[in-house]
Enzyme design. Structure first.
Site, PDB file in Angstrom:
ATOM      1  N   HIS A  30     -13.555   5.805  26.945  1.00 48.59           N
ATOM      2  CA  HIS A  30     -13.439   5.884  25.388  1.00 48.59           C
ATOM      3  C   HIS A  30     -14.406   4.758  25.038  1.00 48.59           C
ATOM      4  CE1 HIS A  30      -9.825   8.066  25.146  1.00 48.59           C
ATOM      5  NE2 HIS A  30      -9.089   7.351  25.535  1.00 48.59           N
TER       6      HIS A  30
ATOM      7  N   ARG B   6       0.840  17.930  21.141  1.00 48.99           N
ATOM      8  CA  ARG B   6       1.560  17.872  20.013  1.00 48.99           C
ATOM      9  C   ARG B   6       1.593  19.640  19.320  1.00 48.99           C
ATOM     10  NH1 ARG B   6       1.337  16.958  14.375  1.00 48.99           N
ATOM     11  NH2 ARG B   6      -0.821  16.535  14.679  1.00 48.99           N
TER      12      ARG B   6
ATOM     13  N   GLY C 232      -2.186  20.656  18.308  1.00 53.74           N
ATOM     14  CA  GLY C 232      -3.481  21.306  18.707  1.00 53.74           C
ATOM     15  C   GLY C 232      -4.117  22.405  17.718  1.00 53.74           C
TER      16      GLY C 232
ATOM     17  N   ARG D 268     -13.871  14.478  16.672  1.00 50.50           N
ATOM     18  CA  ARG D 268     -13.103  15.640  15.763  1.00 50.50           C
ATOM     19  C   ARG D 268     -12.844  15.076  14.266  1.00 50.50           C
ATOM     20  NH1 ARG D 268      -6.367  16.169  17.407  1.00 50.50           N
ATOM     21  NH2 ARG D 268      -6.062  18.236  16.230  1.00 50.50           N
TER      22      ARG D 268
ATOM     23  N   THR E  29      -7.822  15.098  26.339  1.00 46.05           N
ATOM     24  CA  THR E  29      -7.279  15.871  27.438  1.00 46.05           C
ATOM     25  C   THR E  29      -8.008  17.265  27.651  1.00 46.05           C
ATOM     26  OG1 THR E  29      -5.330  14.840  26.536  1.00 46.05           O
ATOM     27  CG2 THR E  29      -4.684  16.646  28.139  1.00 46.05           C
ATOM     28  N   TRP E  30      -8.155  18.012  26.553  1.00 52.77           N
ATOM     29  CA  TRP E  30      -8.429  19.541  26.638  1.00 52.77           C
ATOM     30  C   TRP E  30      -9.941  19.324  27.182  1.00 52.77           C
ATOM     31  CZ3 TRP E  30     -10.218  22.378  21.648  1.00 52.77           C
ATOM     32  CH2 TRP E  30     -10.579  23.718  21.798  1.00 52.77           C
TER      33      TRP E  30
HETATM   34  P1  A3P Z   1      -2.579  16.892  17.635  1.00 52.54           P
HETATM   35  O1  A3P Z   1      -1.950  15.860  17.654  1.00 52.54           O
HETATM   36  O2  A3P Z   1      -3.276  16.820  16.551  1.00 52.54           O
HETATM   37  O3  A3P Z   1      -1.776  18.233  18.214  1.00 52.54           O
HETATM   38  P2  A3P Z   1      -6.329  13.175  23.254  1.00 52.54           P
HETATM   39  O4  A3P Z   1      -6.238  14.237  24.228  1.00 52.54           O
HETATM   40  O5  A3P Z   1      -7.613  12.749  22.925  1.00 52.54           O
HETATM   41  O6  A3P Z   1      -5.287  12.102  23.158  1.00 52.54           O
HETATM   42  O7  A3P Z   1      -6.151  14.282  21.936  1.00 52.54           O
HETATM   43  C1  A3P Z   1      -4.574  14.688  21.587  1.00 52.54           C
HETATM   44  C2  A3P Z   1      -4.874  15.861  20.634  1.00 52.54           C
HETATM   45  O8  A3P Z   1      -5.521  16.966  21.423  1.00 52.54           O
HETATM   46  C3  A3P Z   1      -3.454  16.151  20.105  1.00 52.54           C
HETATM   47  O9  A3P Z   1      -3.867  16.687  18.859  1.00 52.54           O
HETATM   48  C4  A3P Z   1      -3.135  17.329  21.125  1.00 52.54           C
HETATM   49  O10 A3P Z   1      -2.114  18.395  20.599  1.00 52.54           O
HETATM   50  C5  A3P Z   1      -4.687  17.967  21.204  1.00 52.54           C
HETATM   51  N1  A3P Z   1      -4.665  18.958  22.573  1.00 52.54           N
HETATM   52  C6  A3P Z   1      -4.243  18.605  23.765  1.00 52.54           C
HETATM   53  N2  A3P Z   1      -4.470  19.416  24.734  1.00 52.54           N
HETATM   54  C7  A3P Z   1      -5.121  20.421  23.923  1.00 52.54           C
HETATM   55  C8  A3P Z   1      -5.891  21.778  24.246  1.00 52.54           C
HETATM   56  N3  A3P Z   1      -5.586  22.075  25.484  1.00 52.54           N
HETATM   57  N4  A3P Z   1      -6.313  22.370  23.387  1.00 52.54           N
HETATM   58  C9  A3P Z   1      -6.343  21.674  22.120  1.00 52.54           C
HETATM   59  N5  A3P Z   1      -5.862  21.097  21.633  1.00 52.54           N
HETATM   60  C10 A3P Z   1      -5.322  19.954  22.694  1.00 52.54           C
END
Ligand code: A3P
Length: 316
Positions: free
Chosen positions: A130, A282, A284, A152, A74-75
């Site tokens: 993915h 969640r 981050g 990660r 997402t980031w």
């Molecule tokens: P956590 O569950 O450890 O908080 P994906 O986007 O691949 O599904 O991954 C989700 C993870 O990325 C989650 O980790 C989420 O909180 C974190 N995340 C989402 N947006 C983010 C951002 N803008 N910066 C950093 N981490 C982010």
């Protein structure tokens, strides 16, 4: 009546029912194809992957954001979108920027879902996936399009998966304890698993052609997001001008895509797939795994990581 896509998927179903099968993530069956495990019956399934592999046509100007789930998809989607479209949205009110209105998953759709709608029209097409490197459609490998890969620390990925899965509460899936989740994760019986093999393929592709594949880690991005945003912009062929740097455009993008900002923007609503926007945000943080994994659990993953990444310069 079935549409063409459903008929196409049925064709692959006949094929994959012959593949090796295991009980995997959330009690679901996972199937092995070309070295990786996949679930079935959803957008991120073996049949969709096979359909993408066979029918998707890349353009040379495409940009692909590739991750394993929970690595920060997402980031990195938000960052790539903000970098590539910064001129387009230069003069709009910040509150009108797509990332301040909608989910990054809407701004940068997945190949796995876009094969149905044929994808966004205007170049450069920003798409995500993915799919493992060696399973990508041949046209992505052969064309001069670019790939951004983000991985990660597998311990944080596992903990992130655990929370995400429990939040979804899909009744067709059996809830799992963290220990059970570790067991299937370590064996690789996860969507697009084994985790390590996926990372290694993109690491090698990036070592062979760093102009084609940019290999990034979540942890490095966290340490100095601004410098990684500059690196991303150069790699994507949209480097920041001196004037932009002086005007704080890099920091603006870092802030727009920050966990805090995106979490706030996405606190309500669902994606088309029914997944709540909020479920992608969640904690981050780096290293949150230590609150969930025992020493023994951590050691199991460390041992696999050490063995699999031996001789490779990958660290988290
Ligand atoms: P956590 O569950 O450890 O908080 P994906 O986007 O691949 O599904 O991954 C989700 C993870 O990325 C989650 O980790 C989420 O909180 C974190 N995340 C989402 N947006 C983010 C951002 N803008 N910066 C950093 N981490 C982010």
């Amino acid at each position: 009546e079935k549409d063409n896509f459903a008929i196409l998927l049925d064709r692959y179903k006949e094929k994959f029912s012959q593949f090796p099968k295991e009980k995997g993530w959330m009690g679901q069956d996972v199937y092995m194809y070309q070295g990786f495990w996949y679930t079935s019956e959803n957008a991120f399934s073996i049949e969709t992957m096979m359909a993408v592999q066979e029918s998707f046509q890349a353009h040379s100007t495409d940009i692909y954001v590739i991750t394993q789930p929970k690595c920060g998809t997402t980031w990195i989607k938000a960052l790539v979108f903000a970098i590539v479209n910064r001129t387009k949205y230069k003069n709009i009110k910040p509150s009108d920027h797509p990332l301040n209105i909608s989910n990054p998953h809407k701004c940068v759709p997945f190949l796995e879902t876009e094969i149905i709608t044929k994808g966004p029209a205007n170049p450069p097409r920003l798409l995500a996936s993915h799919i493992p490197y060696n399973a990508l459609p041949k046209s992505i490998i052969d064309s001069s399009c670019r790939i951004v890969y983000l991985c990660r620390n597998p311990k944080d990925v596992l903990v992130s998966w655990f929370h995400f899965a429990n939040k979804l509460k899909d009744k067709s899936r059996t809830p799992m304890t963290i220990g059970e989740m570790l067991d299937v994760y370590a064996k690789g019986f996860m969507p697009y698993g084994p985790y390590w093999d996926h990372v290694i393929e993109y690491y090698k592709a990036s070592s062979e052609d760093p102009t084609k594949v940019l290999f990034l880690t979540y942890e490095d991005m966290k340490i100095d997001t601004a410098s990684k945003v500059k690196r991303l912009a150069e790699f994507l062929g949209h480097p920041f001008t001196e004037e932009e740097v002086a005007n704080g455009v890099v920091e603006e993008i870092v802030r727009l895509c920050s966990f805090e900002n995106l979490k706030e923007v996405n606190k309500n609503g669902d994606l088309l797939t029914g997944i709540p926007n909020a479920s992608f945000f969640r904690e981050g943080k780096v290293g949150g795994w230590s609150n969930y994994l025992t020493k023994e659990m951590s050691q199991i993953l460390d041992d696999i990581t050490t063995e699999k990444f031996q001789g490779l310069d990958i660290s988290f």
